[in-house]
Design a protein around this motif. Structure first.
Motif, PDB file in Angstrom:
ATOM      1  N   ASP A 217       0.822  -1.213   0.000  1.00 27.23           N
ATOM      2  CA  ASP A 217       0.000   0.000   0.000  1.00 27.23           C
ATOM      3  C   ASP A 217       0.857   1.265   0.000  1.00 27.23           C
ATOM      4  OD1 ASP A 217      -2.211  -1.677   2.266  1.00 27.23           O
ATOM      5  OD2 ASP A 217      -2.570  -1.291   0.131  1.00 27.23           O
ATOM      6  N   THR A 218       2.157   1.101   0.106  1.00 31.61           N
ATOM      7  CA  THR A 218       3.069   2.235   0.114  1.00 31.61           C
ATOM      8  C   THR A 218       2.986   3.018  -1.183  1.00 31.61           C
ATOM      9  OG1 THR A 218       4.615   1.210   1.667  1.00 31.61           O
ATOM     10  CG2 THR A 218       5.518   2.882   0.180  1.00 31.61           C
ATOM     11  N   GLY A 219       2.992   4.337  -1.057  1.00 33.83           N
ATOM     12  CA  GLY A 219       2.968   5.184  -2.236  1.00 33.83           C
ATOM     13  C   GLY A 219       2.536   6.591  -1.871  1.00 33.83           C
ATOM     14  N   VAL A 220       2.480   7.434  -2.887  1.00 38.66           N
ATOM     15  CA  VAL A 220       1.943   8.777  -2.707  1.00 38.66           C
ATOM     16  C   VAL A 220       0.454   8.719  -3.040  1.00 38.66           C
ATOM     17  CG1 VAL A 220       2.048  11.184  -3.408  1.00 38.66           C
ATOM     18  CG2 VAL A 220       4.152   9.825  -3.306  1.00 38.66           C
ATOM     19  N   TYR A 221      -0.341   9.190  -2.121  1.00 40.60           N
ATOM     20  CA  TYR A 221      -1.788   9.161  -2.283  1.00 40.60           C
ATOM     21  C   TYR A 221      -2.279  10.548  -2.694  1.00 40.60           C
ATOM     22  CZ  TYR A 221      -2.199   4.453  -0.475  1.00 40.60           C
ATOM     23  OH  TYR A 221      -2.110   3.081  -0.328  1.00 40.60           O
ATOM     24  N   TYR A 222      -3.035  10.561  -3.777  1.00 38.96           N
ATOM     25  CA  TYR A 222      -3.539  11.808  -4.339  1.00 38.96           C
ATOM     26  C   TYR A 222      -5.064  11.847  -4.251  1.00 38.96           C
ATOM     27  CZ  TYR A 222       1.064  12.183  -6.540  1.00 38.96           C
ATOM     28  OH  TYR A 222       2.415  12.262  -6.783  1.00 38.96           O
ATOM     29  N   CYS A 223      -5.560  12.995  -3.893  1.00 36.22           N
ATOM     30  CA  CYS A 223      -6.990  13.251  -3.911  1.00 36.22           C
ATOM     31  C   CYS A 223      -7.369  13.848  -5.268  1.00 36.22           C
ATOM     32  CB  CYS A 223      -7.330  14.228  -2.795  1.00 36.22           C
ATOM     33  SG  CYS A 223      -9.045  14.733  -2.707  1.00 36.22           S
TER      34      CYS A 223
ATOM     35  N   HIS B 246     -18.542  19.151 -12.151  1.00 38.26           N
ATOM     36  CA  HIS B 246     -19.823  19.129 -12.859  1.00 38.26           C
ATOM     37  C   HIS B 246     -19.701  19.855 -14.188  1.00 38.26           C
ATOM     38  CE1 HIS B 246     -24.083  19.197 -13.496  1.00 38.26           C
ATOM     39  NE2 HIS B 246     -24.173  20.501 -13.368  1.00 38.26           N
ATOM     40  N   LEU B 247     -20.366  19.373 -15.203  1.00 39.13           N
ATOM     41  CA  LEU B 247     -20.451  19.948 -16.552  1.00 39.13           C
ATOM     42  C   LEU B 247     -19.164  19.801 -17.359  1.00 39.13           C
ATOM     43  CD1 LEU B 247     -22.578  23.198 -16.002  1.00 39.13           C
ATOM     44  CD2 LEU B 247     -23.319  20.970 -16.845  1.00 39.13           C
ATOM     45  N   THR B 248     -18.045  20.292 -16.826  1.00 42.61           N
ATOM     46  CA  THR B 248     -16.800  20.237 -17.600  1.00 42.61           C
ATOM     47  C   THR B 248     -16.122  18.868 -17.505  1.00 42.61           C
ATOM     48  OG1 THR B 248     -15.422  20.993 -15.768  1.00 42.61           O
ATOM     49  CG2 THR B 248     -16.406  22.686 -17.167  1.00 42.61           C
ATOM     50  N   PHE B 249     -16.390  18.135 -16.399  1.00 46.90           N
ATOM     51  CA  PHE B 249     -15.734  16.864 -16.099  1.00 46.90           C
ATOM     52  C   PHE B 249     -14.218  17.006 -15.973  1.00 46.90           C
ATOM     53  CE2 PHE B 249     -19.578  14.654 -16.237  1.00 46.90           C
ATOM     54  CZ  PHE B 249     -20.315  15.097 -17.325  1.00 46.90           C
ATOM     55  N   ARG B 250     -13.761  18.215 -15.792  1.00 53.54           N
ATOM     56  CA  ARG B 250     -12.334  18.429 -15.554  1.00 53.54           C
ATOM     57  C   ARG B 250     -11.978  17.867 -14.190  1.00 53.54           C
ATOM     58  NH1 ARG B 250      -8.902  24.128 -15.690  1.00 53.54           N
ATOM     59  NH2 ARG B 250      -6.960  23.243 -14.892  1.00 53.54           N
ATOM     60  N   THR B 251     -10.800  17.243 -14.109  1.00 52.95           N
ATOM     61  CA  THR B 251     -10.347  16.657 -12.855  1.00 52.95           C
ATOM     62  C   THR B 251      -9.203  17.467 -12.272  1.00 52.95           C
ATOM     63  OG1 THR B 251     -11.028  14.439 -13.529  1.00 52.95           O
ATOM     64  CG2 THR B 251      -9.401  14.599 -11.761  1.00 52.95           C
ATOM     65  N   TYR B 252      -9.346  17.798 -11.005  1.00 54.41           N
ATOM     66  CA  TYR B 252      -8.297  18.490 -10.268  1.00 54.41           C
ATOM     67  C   TYR B 252      -7.620  17.504  -9.317  1.00 54.41           C
ATOM     68  CZ  TYR B 252     -10.239  22.901 -11.920  1.00 54.41           C
ATOM     69  OH  TYR B 252     -10.668  23.937 -12.718  1.00 54.41           O
ATOM     70  N   TRP B 253      -6.357  17.794  -9.001  1.00 55.70           N
ATOM     71  CA  TRP B 253      -5.563  16.922  -8.148  1.00 55.70           C
ATOM     72  C   TRP B 253      -4.937  17.692  -6.999  1.00 55.70           C
ATOM     73  CZ3 TRP B 253      -5.615  11.748  -9.177  1.00 55.70           C
ATOM     74  CH2 TRP B 253      -6.038  11.349 -10.446  1.00 55.70           C
ATOM     75  N   GLY B 254      -4.802  16.999  -5.884  1.00 56.87           N
ATOM     76  CA  GLY B 254      -4.042  17.555  -4.787  1.00 56.87           C
ATOM     77  C   GLY B 254      -2.567  17.309  -4.988  1.00 56.87           C
ATOM     78  N   GLN B 255      -1.772  17.743  -4.020  1.00 55.59           N
ATOM     79  CA  GLN B 255      -0.320  17.642  -4.145  1.00 55.59           C
ATOM     80  C   GLN B 255       0.199  16.272  -3.725  1.00 55.59           C
ATOM     81  OE1 GLN B 255      -1.814  18.918  -1.556  1.00 55.59           O
ATOM     82  NE2 GLN B 255      -0.728  18.093   0.218  1.00 55.59           N
ATOM     83  N   GLY B 256      -0.639  15.504  -3.070  1.00 54.32           N
ATOM     84  CA  GLY B 256      -0.252  14.157  -2.652  1.00 54.32           C
ATOM     85  C   GLY B 256       0.259  14.107  -1.225  1.00 54.32           C
ATOM     86  N   THR B 257       0.066  12.956  -0.610  1.00 57.50           N
ATOM     87  CA  THR B 257       0.575  12.712   0.737  1.00 57.50           C
ATOM     88  C   THR B 257       1.199  11.316   0.757  1.00 57.50           C
ATOM     89  OG1 THR B 257       0.032  12.736   3.108  1.00 57.50           O
ATOM     90  CG2 THR B 257      -1.644  11.837   1.633  1.00 57.50           C
ATOM     91  N   GLN B 258       2.367  11.204   1.352  1.00 59.08           N
ATOM     92  CA  GLN B 258       3.123   9.955   1.342  1.00 59.08           C
ATOM     93  C   GLN B 258       2.608   9.007   2.404  1.00 59.08           C
ATOM     94  OE1 GLN B 258       5.903   8.927  -0.687  1.00 59.08           O
ATOM     95  NE2 GLN B 258       5.525   6.955   0.324  1.00 59.08           N
TER      96      GLN B 258
END
Length: 117
Positions: free
Chosen positions: A89-95, A100-112
């Motif tokens: 399960d080790t890795g960088v986890y991203y949110c 809505h409408l655009t379906f564009r996906t945003y990302w967080g900076q990650g947490t180890q």
């Protein structure tokens, strides 16, 4: 547009638990799907879990029964509770947040997250 900030990662022994948090700001009410992904060293980013604005959840087979994704709408925060953690399960986890409408996906900076054997 939305900004995502993850927290809660760290070093844990195998069999332990962690709860990751992802706080959204900007336009959190326009998010239709929130998710957690992870990326291990040398590997591609992979899905861990998602939750849509109806509360429907989806999990990777590798974490089913061990992880729970949830959200607190009042706090604009999505959580990933992970139990019975394994070294794999080790890795960088991203949110992530899909809008809505655009379906564009945003990302967080990650947490180890590091799970020791």
């Amino acid at each position: 547009q939305v900004q995502l900030v993850e927290s809660g990662g760290g070093l844990v022994q195998a069999g332990g638990s962690l709860r990751l948090s992802c706080a959204a700001s900007g336009s959190p009410f326009s998010i239709v799907v929130s998710g957690w992904y992870r990326q291990a060293p040398g590997k591609q980013r992979e899905l861990v879990a998602t939750i849509n604005n109806g509360g429907t959840t989806n999990y990777a087979d590798s974490v089913k029964g061990r992880c729970t994704i949830s959200r607190d709408n009042a706090k604009n925060t999505v959580y990933l509770t992970m139990n019975s953690l394994k070294p794999e399960d080790t890795g960088v986890y991203y949110c992530s947040a899909m809008m809505h409408l655009t379906f564009r996906t945003y990302w967080g900076q990650g947490t180890q997250v590091t799970v020791s054997s």
